[in-house]
Each structure stands twice: as structure tokens, then as C-alpha cells.
Design a protein around this motif. Structure first.
Motif, mmCIF file in Angstrom:
data_model
loop_
_atom_site.group_PDB
_atom_site.id
_atom_site.type_symbol
_atom_site.label_atom_id
_atom_site.label_comp_id
_atom_site.label_asym_id
_atom_site.label_seq_id
_atom_site.Cartn_x
_atom_site.Cartn_y
_atom_site.Cartn_z
ATOM 1 N N VAL A 78 6.048 0.068 4.371
ATOM 2 C CA VAL A 78 4.800 -0.660 4.114
ATOM 3 C C VAL A 78 3.656 -0.027 4.892
ATOM 4 O O VAL A 78 2.561 0.189 4.352
ATOM 5 C CB VAL A 78 4.962 -2.155 4.462
ATOM 6 N N LEU A 79 3.889 0.287 6.167
ATOM 7 C CA LEU A 79 2.855 0.917 6.985
ATOM 8 C C LEU A 79 2.415 2.251 6.380
ATOM 9 O O LEU A 79 1.223 2.562 6.333
ATOM 10 C CB LEU A 79 3.357 1.116 8.418
ATOM 11 N N GLY A 80 3.366 3.027 5.881
ATOM 12 C CA GLY A 80 3.032 4.289 5.224
ATOM 13 C C GLY A 80 2.148 4.088 4.011
ATOM 14 O O GLY A 80 1.156 4.796 3.824
ATOM 15 N N PHE A 81 2.481 3.100 3.179
ATOM 16 C CA PHE A 81 1.655 2.813 2.004
ATOM 17 C C PHE A 81 0.245 2.385 2.410
ATOM 18 O O PHE A 81 -0.734 2.787 1.805
ATOM 19 C CB PHE A 81 2.303 1.731 1.127
ATOM 20 N N VAL A 82 0.150 1.543 3.456
ATOM 21 C CA VAL A 82 -1.159 1.075 3.909
ATOM 22 C C VAL A 82 -1.994 2.255 4.426
ATOM 23 O O VAL A 82 -3.166 2.394 4.067
ATOM 24 C CB VAL A 82 -1.007 -0.017 4.994
ATOM 25 N N ILE A 83 -1.404 3.093 5.250
ATOM 26 C CA ILE A 83 -2.139 4.239 5.806
ATOM 27 C C ILE A 83 -2.604 5.169 4.698
ATOM 28 O O ILE A 83 -3.766 5.582 4.661
ATOM 29 C CB ILE A 83 -1.275 4.986 6.850
ATOM 30 N N PHE A 84 -1.706 5.489 3.777
ATOM 31 C CA PHE A 84 -2.101 6.397 2.695
ATOM 32 C C PHE A 84 -3.125 5.761 1.762
ATOM 33 O O PHE A 84 -3.973 6.454 1.205
ATOM 34 C CB PHE A 84 -0.888 6.894 1.912
ATOM 35 N N SER A 85 -3.070 4.444 1.595
ATOM 36 C CA SER A 85 -4.072 3.796 0.734
ATOM 37 C C SER A 85 -5.463 3.909 1.346
ATOM 38 O O SER A 85 -6.459 3.950 0.627
ATOM 39 C CB SER A 85 -3.708 2.339 0.478
ATOM 40 N N LEU A 86 -5.543 3.954 2.677
ATOM 41 C CA LEU A 86 -6.834 4.093 3.338
ATOM 42 C C LEU A 86 -7.374 5.528 3.247
ATOM 43 O O LEU A 86 -8.576 5.750 3.294
ATOM 44 C CB LEU A 86 -6.721 3.681 4.813
ATOM 45 N N LEU A 87 -6.463 6.485 3.117
ATOM 46 C CA LEU A 87 -6.867 7.892 3.093
ATOM 47 C C LEU A 87 -7.015 8.459 1.689
ATOM 48 O O LEU A 87 -7.499 9.581 1.522
ATOM 49 C CB LEU A 87 -5.832 8.735 3.857
ATOM 50 N N VAL A 88 -6.603 7.708 0.673
ATOM 51 C CA VAL A 88 -6.489 8.267 -0.665
ATOM 52 C C VAL A 88 -7.835 8.665 -1.277
ATOM 53 O O VAL A 88 -7.907 9.656 -1.999
ATOM 54 C CB VAL A 88 -5.693 7.319 -1.592
#
Length: 192
Positions: A78-88
Motif C-alpha cells: 500500500v505504501l508503495g502504491f501511495v508513494i508512486f501515485s504521488l510521483l506519477v
């Protein structure tokens, strides 16, 4: 047993046929990234089929063996998805500007050759593990359904996947994921 094998052969033929529908997509961005036009339906189907039988069995076993501590794995995902969603947004803008085809391309631009090598290694490890889980657990499920040896089931799955990806690239992956999602969802409804 014969009916199961026949159904698998028919399903495999459909998957390879779907790959052949996209064999004219020879431009690199179209072949590797589906022209950067994956909509919500394609992405939902891809995500739904990614978390298929292999992951459900594996994650259930992980929870059973490690109990509460298995939440660390789920929390990391979940943390990975959140971080990547902020950088996408930034990554997508750079991808269009510089015509990236992969995450290592992005890391090369921003962090040099070392960043690109690290991104490649991490992608190979994570995606390789995911693929291994899919094939091993899928092979075990097919082995029990068909009474064929597991190595034949795994090899057959690998051949079918390689063929439709080779023929149609990411377009064929999205389309086969959609077909698989509909099949899985229909099966779930029947089982319920």
C-alpha cells in the motif's frame, strides 16, 4: 480430465489469437506501452488478474504462517502504491517529453547509469518473483485439474504467455487480462 484439458487448449488458442490481432503494432511506444492509452477498464482488469489465484493462495499462506506480522507486507505494498501515485504526474510528463519506455529509462535521466541499473535489478527481482508465484501456483492448480505433471502445465503456460506477448505486446496483455478478468469474475459468481 479430458474436458479440463480441452477447455485449457481452447482458452490458450483464444489468448494467442488475441495476441495476433495486435501484431501490426510495431511502433515501440505502441508495442511496449499500448500507445500510452490504457484507460480505467484496462487498468482495472490488469490489476484484478494480477491478484489472481497464485497471489490469493500465497498471501493467505503468508497470513497463516506469520499472522499479524504479515500486515507489514501488505502495508509495504500500500505504501508503495501511495508513494508512486504521488510521483506519477512528474514521471508521466517526463515519459512523454523524453519518450521513456521503462522505469529504468526514467531513473537514467534523473539518477544516471547507477540509478538505471538499480531500477532494472529491482524490477527484475520484484516482477520475477511475481511471475514465479503466478506460474508455480497456476501450474499446481492446473496439475490438480488436469492430472498432467506440473512442469508440463508451467511450461505450457509460459509458452502461451510468451506467444501472445511476442505477437501483440502490451495491447495483447491488456486484452487478455480483460478476458481473464471477465472469466474470473464469472467463475466467482458461479461459485458464490
Amino acid at each position: 480430465m479430458f474436458a479440463s484439458i480441452l477447455a485449457l487448449i481452447m482458452f490458450s488458442v483464444v489468448m494467442i489469437w488475441v495476441g495476433s490481432l495486435y501484431r501490426d503494432k510495431t511502433e515501440m511506444v505502441e508495442f511496449h506501452l499500448a500507445g500510452r492509452k490504457a484507460g480505467p477498464l484496462k487498468m482495472t482488469a490488469a490489476t484484478f488478474t494480477l491478484i489472481g489465484g497464485g497471489e490469493l493462495v500465497t498471501l493467505t499462506a503468508l497470513s497463516y504462517v506469520y499472522g499479524f506480522w504479515s500486515l507489514l507486507f501488505f502495508g509495504g505494498v500500500v505504501l508503495g502504491f501511495v508513494i508512486f501515485s504521488l510521483l506519477v504526474k512528474r514521471a508521466r510528463k517526463d515519459a512523454v517529453t523524453y519518450n521513456f519506455l521503462s522505469l529504468p529509462d526514467y531513473f537514467y535521466l534523473n539518477f544516471g547509469a547507477a540509478g538505471s541499473i538499480l531500477a532494472t535489478i529491482l524490477a527484475c527481482i520484484s516482477l520475477g518473483a511475481l511471475l514465479l508465484i503466478q506460474f508455480v501456483v497456476g501450474g499446481m492448480m492446473l496439475e490438480s485439474a488436469t492430472n498432467l505433471p506440473g512442469w508440463i502445465c508451467i511450461t505450457g503456460m509460459a509458452i502461451v504467455v510468451c506467444l501472445y506477448v511476442y505477437l501483440g505486446g502490451l495491447n495483447s496483455v491488456f486484452t487478455t487480462d480483460y478476458i481473464q478478468a471477465v472469466t474470473m469474475f464469472g467463475t466467482i459468481l458461479i461459485l458464490v
